[in-house]
Design a protein around this motif. Structure first.
Motif, PDB file in Angstrom:
ATOM      1  N   GLN A 234       1.154  -1.244  -0.328  1.00 35.53           N
ATOM      2  CA  GLN A 234      -0.356  -0.407   0.197  1.00 35.53           C
ATOM      3  C   GLN A 234       1.178   1.246   0.112  1.00 35.53           C
ATOM      4  O   GLN A 234       0.570   2.472  -0.926  1.00 35.53           O
ATOM      5  CB  GLN A 234      -1.507  -0.068   1.395  1.00 35.53           C
ATOM      6  CG  GLN A 234      -1.762   0.897   1.723  1.00 35.53           C
ATOM      7  CD  GLN A 234      -2.594   1.252   3.076  1.00 35.53           C
ATOM      8  OE1 GLN A 234      -2.486   0.569   2.691  1.00 35.53           O
ATOM      9  NE2 GLN A 234      -3.911   1.951   2.442  1.00 35.53           N
ATOM     10  N   PHE A 235       2.163   1.382   0.968  1.00 37.32           N
ATOM     11  CA  PHE A 235       2.484   2.426   1.035  1.00 37.32           C
ATOM     12  C   PHE A 235       3.505   2.635   0.170  1.00 37.32           C
ATOM     13  O   PHE A 235       4.349   3.952  -0.443  1.00 37.32           O
ATOM     14  CB  PHE A 235       3.166   2.395   2.624  1.00 37.32           C
ATOM     15  CG  PHE A 235       2.103   3.009   3.778  1.00 37.32           C
ATOM     16  CD1 PHE A 235       1.845   4.329   3.529  1.00 37.32           C
ATOM     17  CD2 PHE A 235       0.997   2.180   3.996  1.00 37.32           C
ATOM     18  CE1 PHE A 235       0.588   5.255   4.627  1.00 37.32           C
ATOM     19  CE2 PHE A 235      -0.167   2.932   4.412  1.00 37.32           C
ATOM     20  CZ  PHE A 235       0.019   4.033   5.072  1.00 37.32           C
ATOM     21  N   ALA A 236       3.898   1.581  -1.071  1.00 35.56           N
ATOM     22  CA  ALA A 236       4.828   1.790  -1.799  1.00 35.56           C
ATOM     23  C   ALA A 236       4.561   2.424  -3.005  1.00 35.56           C
ATOM     24  O   ALA A 236       5.474   3.154  -3.416  1.00 35.56           O
ATOM     25  CB  ALA A 236       5.425   0.488  -2.306  1.00 35.56           C
ATOM     26  N   LEU A 237       2.536   2.459  -3.440  1.00 33.91           N
ATOM     27  CA  LEU A 237       2.292   3.016  -4.331  1.00 33.91           C
ATOM     28  C   LEU A 237       1.883   4.769  -3.204  1.00 33.91           C
ATOM     29  O   LEU A 237       2.125   5.592  -3.917  1.00 33.91           O
ATOM     30  CB  LEU A 237       1.171   2.298  -4.203  1.00 33.91           C
ATOM     31  CG  LEU A 237       0.438   3.144  -5.982  1.00 33.91           C
ATOM     32  CD1 LEU A 237      -0.297   2.041  -6.578  1.00 33.91           C
ATOM     33  CD2 LEU A 237      -0.585   4.262  -5.378  1.00 33.91           C
ATOM     34  N   PHE A 238       1.204   4.816  -2.221  1.00 35.79           N
ATOM     35  CA  PHE A 238       0.654   5.544  -1.715  1.00 35.79           C
ATOM     36  C   PHE A 238       1.509   7.176  -1.418  1.00 35.79           C
ATOM     37  O   PHE A 238       1.166   7.974  -1.719  1.00 35.79           O
ATOM     38  CB  PHE A 238      -0.365   5.489  -0.317  1.00 35.79           C
ATOM     39  CG  PHE A 238      -0.853   6.767  -0.117  1.00 35.79           C
ATOM     40  CD1 PHE A 238      -2.170   6.900  -0.844  1.00 35.79           C
ATOM     41  CD2 PHE A 238      -0.630   7.053   1.902  1.00 35.79           C
ATOM     42  CE1 PHE A 238      -2.748   7.691  -0.673  1.00 35.79           C
ATOM     43  CE2 PHE A 238      -1.495   8.347   1.141  1.00 35.79           C
ATOM     44  CZ  PHE A 238      -2.431   8.556   0.203  1.00 35.79           C
ATOM     45  N   VAL A 351       2.734  -3.096  11.348  1.00 40.01           N
ATOM     46  CA  VAL A 351       2.468  -2.035   9.895  1.00 40.01           C
ATOM     47  C   VAL A 351       2.940  -0.702  10.115  1.00 40.01           C
ATOM     48  O   VAL A 351       3.652   0.021   9.194  1.00 40.01           O
ATOM     49  CB  VAL A 351       0.959  -1.880  10.900  1.00 40.01           C
ATOM     50  CG1 VAL A 351       0.432   0.122  10.088  1.00 40.01           C
ATOM     51  CG2 VAL A 351       0.217  -2.841  10.570  1.00 40.01           C
ATOM     52  N   GLN A 352       4.356  -0.313  11.653  1.00 38.08           N
ATOM     53  CA  GLN A 352       4.809   0.610  11.655  1.00 38.08           C
ATOM     54  C   GLN A 352       5.829   0.714  10.961  1.00 38.08           C
ATOM     55  O   GLN A 352       6.560   1.299   9.379  1.00 38.08           O
ATOM     56  CB  GLN A 352       5.011   1.217  12.624  1.00 38.08           C
ATOM     57  CG  GLN A 352       3.836   1.605  13.706  1.00 38.08           C
ATOM     58  CD  GLN A 352       4.203   3.315  13.143  1.00 38.08           C
ATOM     59  OE1 GLN A 352       4.587   3.918  12.417  1.00 38.08           O
ATOM     60  NE2 GLN A 352       2.582   3.481  13.436  1.00 38.08           N
ATOM     61  N   MET A 353       6.430  -0.953  10.954  1.00 44.74           N
ATOM     62  CA  MET A 353       8.235  -0.924  10.100  1.00 44.74           C
ATOM     63  C   MET A 353       7.466  -1.605   8.732  1.00 44.74           C
ATOM     64  O   MET A 353       8.141  -1.194   7.374  1.00 44.74           O
ATOM     65  CB  MET A 353       8.627  -2.255  10.776  1.00 44.74           C
ATOM     66  CG  MET A 353       9.493  -1.852  12.036  1.00 44.74           C
ATOM     67  SD  MET A 353      10.168  -3.150  12.949  1.00 44.74           S
ATOM     68  CE  MET A 353       8.180  -4.233  13.537  1.00 44.74           C
ATOM     69  N   ALA A 354       6.154  -1.972   8.217  1.00 43.70           N
ATOM     70  CA  ALA A 354       6.101  -1.716   6.820  1.00 43.70           C
ATOM     71  C   ALA A 354       5.821  -1.228   6.014  1.00 43.70           C
ATOM     72  O   ALA A 354       5.875  -0.823   5.394  1.00 43.70           O
ATOM     73  CB  ALA A 354       4.548  -3.642   6.881  1.00 43.70           C
ATOM     74  N   LEU A 357       9.416   0.385   5.385  1.00 44.33           N
ATOM     75  CA  LEU A 357       9.481   0.014   4.106  1.00 44.33           C
ATOM     76  C   LEU A 357       9.304  -0.010   3.064  1.00 44.33           C
ATOM     77  O   LEU A 357      10.174  -0.258   2.082  1.00 44.33           O
ATOM     78  CB  LEU A 357       9.791  -2.227   4.781  1.00 44.33           C
ATOM     79  CG  LEU A 357      10.732  -2.951   3.602  1.00 44.33           C
ATOM     80  CD1 LEU A 357      11.687  -2.557   3.431  1.00 44.33           C
ATOM     81  CD2 LEU A 357       9.948  -4.710   3.957  1.00 44.33           C
ATOM     82  N   GLY A 358       7.573  -0.426   2.923  1.00 41.24           N
ATOM     83  CA  GLY A 358       7.457   0.090   1.863  1.00 41.24           C
ATOM     84  C   GLY A 358       7.787   1.446   0.837  1.00 41.24           C
ATOM     85  O   GLY A 358       7.940   1.480  -0.187  1.00 41.24           O
ATOM     86  N   PHE A 375       5.112   0.746  -9.344  1.00 43.93           N
ATOM     87  CA  PHE A 375       3.363   0.422  -9.138  1.00 43.93           C
ATOM     88  C   PHE A 375       3.283  -0.853  -8.991  1.00 43.93           C
ATOM     89  O   PHE A 375       2.491  -1.410  -8.748  1.00 43.93           O
ATOM     90  CB  PHE A 375       2.637   1.311  -9.872  1.00 43.93           C
ATOM     91  CG  PHE A 375       2.538   2.684  -9.538  1.00 43.93           C
ATOM     92  CD1 PHE A 375       3.385   3.431  -8.899  1.00 43.93           C
ATOM     93  CD2 PHE A 375       0.901   3.491  -9.983  1.00 43.93           C
ATOM     94  CE1 PHE A 375       2.788   4.703  -8.378  1.00 43.93           C
ATOM     95  CE2 PHE A 375       1.058   4.270  -9.845  1.00 43.93           C
ATOM     96  CZ  PHE A 375       1.629   5.342  -8.872  1.00 43.93           C
ATOM     97  N   ALA A 376       3.867  -1.846 -10.337  1.00 42.71           N
ATOM     98  CA  ALA A 376       4.729  -2.747 -10.657  1.00 42.71           C
ATOM     99  C   ALA A 376       4.329  -3.668  -8.882  1.00 42.71           C
ATOM    100  O   ALA A 376       4.119  -4.998  -8.209  1.00 42.71           O
ATOM    101  CB  ALA A 376       4.807  -3.087 -11.378  1.00 42.71           C
ATOM    102  N   VAL A 377       5.697  -3.744  -8.270  1.00 41.13           N
ATOM    103  CA  VAL A 377       6.323  -4.466  -6.610  1.00 41.13           C
ATOM    104  C   VAL A 377       5.192  -3.537  -5.506  1.00 41.13           C
ATOM    105  O   VAL A 377       5.177  -4.555  -5.352  1.00 41.13           O
ATOM    106  CB  VAL A 377       7.346  -2.993  -6.338  1.00 41.13           C
ATOM    107  CG1 VAL A 377       7.435  -3.474  -5.068  1.00 41.13           C
ATOM    108  CG2 VAL A 377       8.969  -3.402  -7.205  1.00 41.13           C
TER     109      VAL A 377
END
Length: 399
Positions: A234-238, A351-354, A357-358, A375-377
């Motif tokens: 979610q946060f890799a994109l957002f 959640v905080q660490m994810a 990381l994202g 976005f693919a990841v």
């Protein structure tokens, strides 16, 4: 802690139920105040930096500081407060929230400002760690998903309005006035919690050891892995949505704000709709939600040049993504009814660490390969979360 009390409240008197829901409303105000405080610096970096003699990047670390202390607190608060009435712990956290707001608003220098932000992180980690277990003791078991949805609705609302509200207030009453606005809200929260929270004795004999003991439960490792993958995706994109909207969709600041507002409002709607469905379709939703968001991530790369299409897709992203944490907190209340505080502490840390990381991985990929790869990841991580959730569902059915 008597985490199984959610079932015992099935026959609670009407007055007891009303008081329990009053406490849930107070906790929701607490959530909104906390999240607004956490993200307020986003829109006030420049005036804070000028006033305190810091760089804007240094002020930006105020968010990271609160996150670090939230993780540290979430991992230790369950064992550190074992044997203490949970009402007393929650009221103490509300007092710390008030003190934190005053410290930040009145900070004479960068050190006091950062100390206030660290104290806020303690409150965030402590409160969220105890939220599911507290709700389970306040309302009947059937109402737990709805109550958790209400808490997450406060979260979504505060996340949506924190930055623009901070900017608006800062323009008229300065950044200190914007932060000090949190203080009366914290005082109101403290008074409301004092009036509505019932005594919640903690079982001194339960919950020994660290939060990692819950990994002994068969479903917990799979669930935490699915949570990690979900928030990472979610946060890799957002996190990098704004540069995508500016460079690919090519929208101006006003349209960008409108698109983000649409996503936030859809999130509020999603917490209500999905919260009601969680009673009967928990695992189905834990599988379907990341799959839906993965599909949206792919669709954004295909239709990113169209503002209308992007607006529709972001509405779907907000509707699902804001409601998804309600699903995982509900899962926690089902899997760890007798140890929800330890599970909550672990969940907050995961959640905080994810998220960190994202955001880090997404930025690395965005800088080197562009938004398509990022976005693919994101889509791959979200689909992996759905797969792990499906495996967890099969495990739950067998046990």
């Amino acid at each position: 802690m008597d985490g199984g009390s959610g079932a015992s409240t099935e026959r609670m008197p009407r007055a007891g139920r009303a008081r329990g829901w009053g406490a849930v409303f107070a906790l929701t105000l607490c959530v909104a105040t906390l999240i607004a405080s956490e993200f307020m610096p986003v829109s006030l970096l420049t005036p804070i930096a000028l006033d305190l003699g810091m760089t804007e990047g240094g002020v930006g670390q105020a968010i990271a500081v609160s996150g670090i202390f939230a993780v540290m607190t979430s991992l230790g608060i369950s064992s550190a407060t074992r044997g203490i009435d949970r009402r007393r712990v929650l009221l103490s956290l509300a007092v710390l929230m008030l003190v934190s707001g005053a410290m930040v608003a009145l900070a004479p220098n960068a050190a006091v400002f950062m100390a206030g932000r660290a104290l806020l992180g303690v409150v965030i980690g402590g409160f969220w760690s105890m939220s599911a277990a507290t709700v389970m003791r306040l309302v009947p078991a059937d109402d737990v998903p709805r109550a958790l949805g209400m808490l997450n609705g406060g979260n979504a609302l505060a996340t949506t309005v924190a930055a623009p509200l901070g900017s608006f207030l800062g323009q008229y009453i300065g950044w200190r006035g914007a932060f000090f606005a949190v203080v009366p809200l914290a005082a109101l929260t403290l008074g409301w919690l004092f009036a509505s929270l019932p005594p919640m004795p903690s079982d001194r004999g339960a919950g020994g050891g660290t939060v990692f003991r819950v990994f002994r439960r068969r479903q917990v490792p799979l669930g935490m892995a699915a949570v990690t993958l979900f928030f990472l995706g979610q946060f890799a994109l957002f996190t990098y949505l704004r540069p995508f909207l500016e460079t690919v969709t090519r929208v101006g600041v006003s349209t960008l704000s409108l698109l983000l507002l649409i996503s936030g409002v859809a999130g509020l709607l999603g917490t209500w709709i999905i919260g009601r469905m969680l009673r009967t379709r928990l695992y189905s939703l834990l599988i379907a939600m990341p799959l839906g968001m993965g599909a949206i991530a792919v669709a954004l790369t295909m239709f990113g040049a169209s503002p209308v299409a992007v607006g529709v897709l972001l509405a779907g992203w907000g509707l699902i993504g804001t409601a998804a944490p309600v699903g995982w907190w509900t899962w926690l209340s089902k899997v760890l009814p007798d140890d929800a505080e330890a599970g909550g502490g672990l969940m907050v840390a995961v959640v905080q660490m994810a998220i960190a990381l994202g955001a880090t991985a997404g930025g690395f990929i965005y800088d080197r390969s562009g938004y398509e790869s990022t976005f693919a990841v994101s889509a791959a991580a979200l689909c992996a979360s759905a797969l792990v959730a499906a495996i967890g569902w099969r495990t739950a059915r067998r046990t």
